[in-house]
Design a protein around this motif. Structure first.
Motif, PDB file in Angstrom:
ATOM      1  N   PHE A 130     -77.065 -65.032 -53.569  1.00  0.00           N
ATOM      2  CA  PHE A 130     -77.024 -65.903 -52.399  1.00  0.00           C
ATOM      3  C   PHE A 130     -78.455 -66.265 -52.040  1.00  0.00           C
ATOM      4  CE2 PHE A 130     -76.869 -61.474 -51.008  1.00  0.00           C
ATOM      5  CZ  PHE A 130     -77.973 -61.395 -50.187  1.00  0.00           C
ATOM      6  N   VAL A 131     -78.591 -67.336 -51.261  1.00  0.00           N
ATOM      7  CA  VAL A 131     -79.903 -67.791 -50.804  1.00  0.00           C
ATOM      8  C   VAL A 131     -79.847 -67.972 -49.297  1.00  0.00           C
ATOM      9  CG1 VAL A 131     -80.485 -68.917 -52.993  1.00  0.00           C
ATOM     10  CG2 VAL A 131     -79.284 -70.211 -51.216  1.00  0.00           C
ATOM     11  N   ILE A 132     -80.992 -68.222 -48.709  1.00  0.00           N
ATOM     12  CA  ILE A 132     -81.054 -68.447 -47.265  1.00  0.00           C
ATOM     13  C   ILE A 132     -80.214 -69.669 -46.894  1.00  0.00           C
ATOM     14  CG2 ILE A 132     -82.589 -69.054 -45.354  1.00  0.00           C
ATOM     15  CD1 ILE A 132     -84.775 -67.451 -46.739  1.00  0.00           C
ATOM     16  N   GLY A 133     -79.378 -69.507 -45.891  1.00  0.00           N
ATOM     17  CA  GLY A 133     -78.482 -70.579 -45.464  1.00  0.00           C
ATOM     18  C   GLY A 133     -77.056 -70.395 -45.923  1.00  0.00           C
ATOM     19  N   ASP A 134     -76.824 -69.510 -46.903  1.00  0.00           N
ATOM     20  CA  ASP A 134     -75.465 -69.245 -47.369  1.00  0.00           C
ATOM     21  C   ASP A 134     -74.710 -68.378 -46.370  1.00  0.00           C
ATOM     22  OD1 ASP A 134     -75.873 -70.716 -49.609  1.00  0.00           O
ATOM     23  OD2 ASP A 134     -75.968 -69.035 -51.013  1.00  0.00           O
ATOM     24  N   THR A 135     -73.395 -68.480 -46.420  1.00  0.00           N
ATOM     25  CA  THR A 135     -72.528 -67.613 -45.632  1.00  0.00           C
ATOM     26  C   THR A 135     -71.967 -66.537 -46.549  1.00  0.00           C
ATOM     27  OG1 THR A 135     -71.898 -69.413 -44.153  1.00  0.00           O
ATOM     28  CG2 THR A 135     -70.462 -67.492 -44.207  1.00  0.00           C
ATOM     29  N   ILE A 136     -72.238 -65.285 -46.232  1.00  0.00           N
ATOM     30  CA  ILE A 136     -71.747 -64.196 -47.071  1.00  0.00           C
ATOM     31  C   ILE A 136     -70.907 -63.244 -46.239  1.00  0.00           C
ATOM     32  CG2 ILE A 136     -73.746 -64.354 -48.602  1.00  0.00           C
ATOM     33  CD1 ILE A 136     -74.790 -61.755 -47.319  1.00  0.00           C
ATOM     34  N   GLU A 137     -70.006 -62.570 -46.929  1.00  0.00           N
ATOM     35  CA  GLU A 137     -69.202 -61.510 -46.321  1.00  0.00           C
ATOM     36  C   GLU A 137     -69.284 -60.293 -47.226  1.00  0.00           C
ATOM     37  OE1 GLU A 137     -64.570 -60.417 -45.109  1.00  0.00           O
ATOM     38  OE2 GLU A 137     -65.126 -62.464 -45.689  1.00  0.00           O
ATOM     39  N   VAL A 138     -69.729 -59.176 -46.685  1.00  0.00           N
ATOM     40  CA  VAL A 138     -69.849 -57.947 -47.449  1.00  0.00           C
ATOM     41  C   VAL A 138     -69.461 -56.780 -46.561  1.00  0.00           C
ATOM     42  CG1 VAL A 138     -72.313 -57.788 -46.903  1.00  0.00           C
ATOM     43  CG2 VAL A 138     -71.394 -56.519 -48.847  1.00  0.00           C
ATOM     44  N   THR A 142     -69.658 -60.643 -41.758  1.00  0.00           N
ATOM     45  CA  THR A 142     -69.850 -62.035 -42.152  1.00  0.00           C
ATOM     46  C   THR A 142     -70.976 -62.644 -41.334  1.00  0.00           C
ATOM     47  OG1 THR A 142     -67.492 -62.236 -42.659  1.00  0.00           O
ATOM     48  CG2 THR A 142     -68.731 -64.278 -42.443  1.00  0.00           C
ATOM     49  N   GLY A 143     -71.775 -63.485 -41.961  1.00  0.00           N
ATOM     50  CA  GLY A 143     -72.842 -64.178 -41.245  1.00  0.00           C
ATOM     51  C   GLY A 143     -73.602 -65.106 -42.165  1.00  0.00           C
ATOM     52  N   VAL A 144     -74.476 -65.893 -41.562  1.00  0.00           N
ATOM     53  CA  VAL A 144     -75.336 -66.805 -42.304  1.00  0.00           C
ATOM     54  C   VAL A 144     -76.629 -66.086 -42.648  1.00  0.00           C
ATOM     55  CG1 VAL A 144     -76.556 -69.021 -42.244  1.00  0.00           C
ATOM     56  CG2 VAL A 144     -74.340 -68.788 -41.118  1.00  0.00           C
ATOM     57  N   VAL A 145     -77.058 -66.191 -43.888  1.00  0.00           N
ATOM     58  CA  VAL A 145     -78.280 -65.519 -44.332  1.00  0.00           C
ATOM     59  C   VAL A 145     -79.489 -66.206 -43.709  1.00  0.00           C
ATOM     60  CG1 VAL A 145     -79.683 -64.858 -46.318  1.00  0.00           C
ATOM     61  CG2 VAL A 145     -77.190 -64.860 -46.496  1.00  0.00           C
ATOM     62  N   GLU A 146     -80.231 -65.462 -42.885  1.00  0.00           N
ATOM     63  CA  GLU A 146     -81.421 -65.994 -42.239  1.00  0.00           C
ATOM     64  C   GLU A 146     -82.692 -65.677 -43.033  1.00  0.00           C
ATOM     65  OE1 GLU A 146     -81.700 -67.886 -39.604  1.00  0.00           O
ATOM     66  OE2 GLU A 146     -79.556 -67.932 -39.148  1.00  0.00           O
ATOM     67  N   ASP A 147     -82.759 -64.475 -43.608  1.00  0.00           N
ATOM     68  CA  ASP A 147     -83.944 -64.079 -44.366  1.00  0.00           C
ATOM     69  C   ASP A 147     -83.580 -62.936 -45.304  1.00  0.00           C
ATOM     70  OD1 ASP A 147     -86.506 -64.104 -45.282  1.00  0.00           O
ATOM     71  OD2 ASP A 147     -87.465 -63.662 -43.365  1.00  0.00           O
ATOM     72  N   LEU A 175     -68.844 -59.188 -52.915  1.00  0.00           N
ATOM     73  CA  LEU A 175     -69.577 -60.134 -52.073  1.00  0.00           C
ATOM     74  C   LEU A 175     -68.874 -61.481 -52.081  1.00  0.00           C
ATOM     75  CD1 LEU A 175     -72.251 -60.724 -50.469  1.00  0.00           C
ATOM     76  CD2 LEU A 175     -73.203 -61.486 -52.649  1.00  0.00           C
ATOM     77  N   HIS A 176     -68.613 -62.005 -50.887  1.00  0.00           N
ATOM     78  CA  HIS A 176     -68.035 -63.344 -50.749  1.00  0.00           C
ATOM     79  C   HIS A 176     -69.142 -64.299 -50.294  1.00  0.00           C
ATOM     80  CE1 HIS A 176     -63.773 -61.888 -50.878  1.00  0.00           C
ATOM     81  NE2 HIS A 176     -64.339 -60.788 -50.389  1.00  0.00           N
ATOM     82  N   ASN A 177     -69.311 -65.390 -51.031  1.00  0.00           N
ATOM     83  CA  ASN A 177     -70.334 -66.385 -50.706  1.00  0.00           C
ATOM     84  C   ASN A 177     -69.664 -67.750 -50.628  1.00  0.00           C
ATOM     85  OD1 ASN A 177     -72.499 -68.084 -50.441  1.00  0.00           O
ATOM     86  ND2 ASN A 177     -73.658 -67.258 -52.150  1.00  0.00           N
ATOM     87  N   SER A 178     -69.592 -68.306 -49.421  1.00  0.00           N
ATOM     88  CA  SER A 178     -68.967 -69.618 -49.220  1.00  0.00           C
ATOM     89  C   SER A 178     -69.993 -70.677 -48.852  1.00  0.00           C
ATOM     90  CB  SER A 178     -67.887 -69.525 -48.132  1.00  0.00           C
ATOM     91  OG  SER A 178     -68.424 -69.021 -46.918  1.00  0.00           O
ATOM     92  N   ALA A 179     -71.223 -70.499 -49.357  1.00  0.00           N
ATOM     93  CA  ALA A 179     -72.320 -71.452 -49.093  1.00  0.00           C
ATOM     94  C   ALA A 179     -72.538 -71.572 -47.585  1.00  0.00           C
ATOM     95  CB  ALA A 179     -72.047 -72.789 -49.747  1.00  0.00           C
ATOM     96  N   GLU A 180     -72.632 -72.809 -47.084  1.00  0.00           N
ATOM     97  CA  GLU A 180     -72.953 -72.967 -45.666  1.00  0.00           C
ATOM     98  C   GLU A 180     -71.705 -73.047 -44.790  1.00  0.00           C
ATOM     99  OE1 GLU A 180     -72.175 -77.003 -47.268  1.00  0.00           O
ATOM    100  OE2 GLU A 180     -73.274 -75.225 -47.934  1.00  0.00           O
ATOM    101  N   CYS A 181     -70.523 -72.941 -45.389  1.00  0.00           N
ATOM    102  CA  CYS A 181     -69.268 -73.102 -44.643  1.00  0.00           C
ATOM    103  C   CYS A 181     -68.435 -71.823 -44.667  1.00  0.00           C
ATOM    104  CB  CYS A 181     -68.452 -74.262 -45.224  1.00  0.00           C
ATOM    105  SG  CYS A 181     -69.233 -75.878 -45.027  1.00  0.00           S
TER     106      CYS A 181
END
Length: 282
Positions: A130-138, A142-147, A175-181
């Protein structure tokens, strides 16, 4: 103080002066050489560290990994320069290396949790799940990656909360990664007399025109299940994670109004009670 005591102190000062003078005369070149070697090591460490950092930036490699590698190289060069400088002074470094090794082993055992976080951080930076700005669930969070740091990853949610997850709890987990949504799933039941094709087309058109819905990620509307009350309609779409709940509530309100205007009958649980003749209900 009597004359004898004064003479004794003067003699001691003279001995100290002679000792310092003799040390400087005998070891002045070693001291100058050791200081020169150490300062040269500091200069070389800074130059190589900056060079590595620029190379990472030129090849557009992750900045966090570049800082980690450049700092690691700089520390290693400084340690090597310090060891060489001590050898120049005639100080045996073998016992010191053994002591450092023993201390490193003890420190490693004491901070193994921290080290595992750093190792996991390097893995995240290199593999980039994942990269900064992605939405992940672990692990249910769940949250948006800030740093992304070497030891931990920072997330944020719609409520403005800052969530810190140690990296060792990310690597190796599902790990669930749904990008920015983030996915919205809605279900409701309608009567069997409802035209399913007309209903799904109506809902799909409504969601396609909704500005908060990520139409490029796909919209799914269909019959999810059948039950005694009627047809269960399933609706799946994505909205920006930063405004997830607000967009979900607004979309549900739009769906409710549209279904009401189209006279779509919502199924409600009903129970029939048959009372035999001659009996009285309680």
């Amino acid at each position: 103080m009597d004359q004898a005591g004064l003479d004794k102190e003067l003699e001691q000062l003279q001995q100290v002066y002679q000792m310092v003078t003799e040390f400087l005369v005998n070891y002045s070149f070693q001291l100058i050489g050791a200081a020169f070697i150490f300062l040269l090591g500091l200069w070389v460490a800074a130059k190589i560290s900056n060079l590595i950092k620029r190379k990472f930036e030129t090849h557009q490699i992750d900045q966090t990994l570049g800082n980690f590698v450049s700092n690691l190289v700089r520390v290693l060069i400084i340690i090597m320069a310090g060891i060489i400088a001590l050898g120049k002074l005639g100080i045996s470094i073998t016992p010191m290396v053994a002591a450092i090794g023993a201390a490193s082993l003890g420190a490693g055992l004491a901070i193994q949790g921290m080290l595992s976080n750093y190792a996991a951080g390097v893995t995240i930076i290199v593999t980039r799940p994942f990269v900064i700005g992605d939405t992940i669930e672990v692990k249910g969070v769940t949250g948006v990656v800030e740093d992304i740091h070497l030891g931990f990853t920072e997330l944020s949610n719609e409520d403005g909360e800052k969530i810190t997850i140690p990296n060792k709890h990310i690597v190796g987990e599902i790990l669930h990664n749904s990008a920015e949504c983030k996915l919205v799933e809605t279900r409701f039941t309608v009567s069997y007399q409802t035209d399913a094709d007309q209903l799904t087309s109506l809902i799909h058109g409504l969601l396609s025109d909704a500005p908060q819905v990520a139409t490029d990620r796909g919209i799914q509307v269909g019959i999810n299940d059948f039950n005694p009350m009627g047809m269960e309609i399933g609706v799946r779409y994505l909205v920006p994670t930063a405004t997830y709940h607000r967009d979900k509530y607004e979309t549900n309100m739009m769906l409710h109004r549209q279904l009401k205007q189209a006279n779509i009958e919502m199924a409600c649980p009903l129970r029939e009670i048959h009372v035999p003749p001659g009996t009285h209900p309680l």
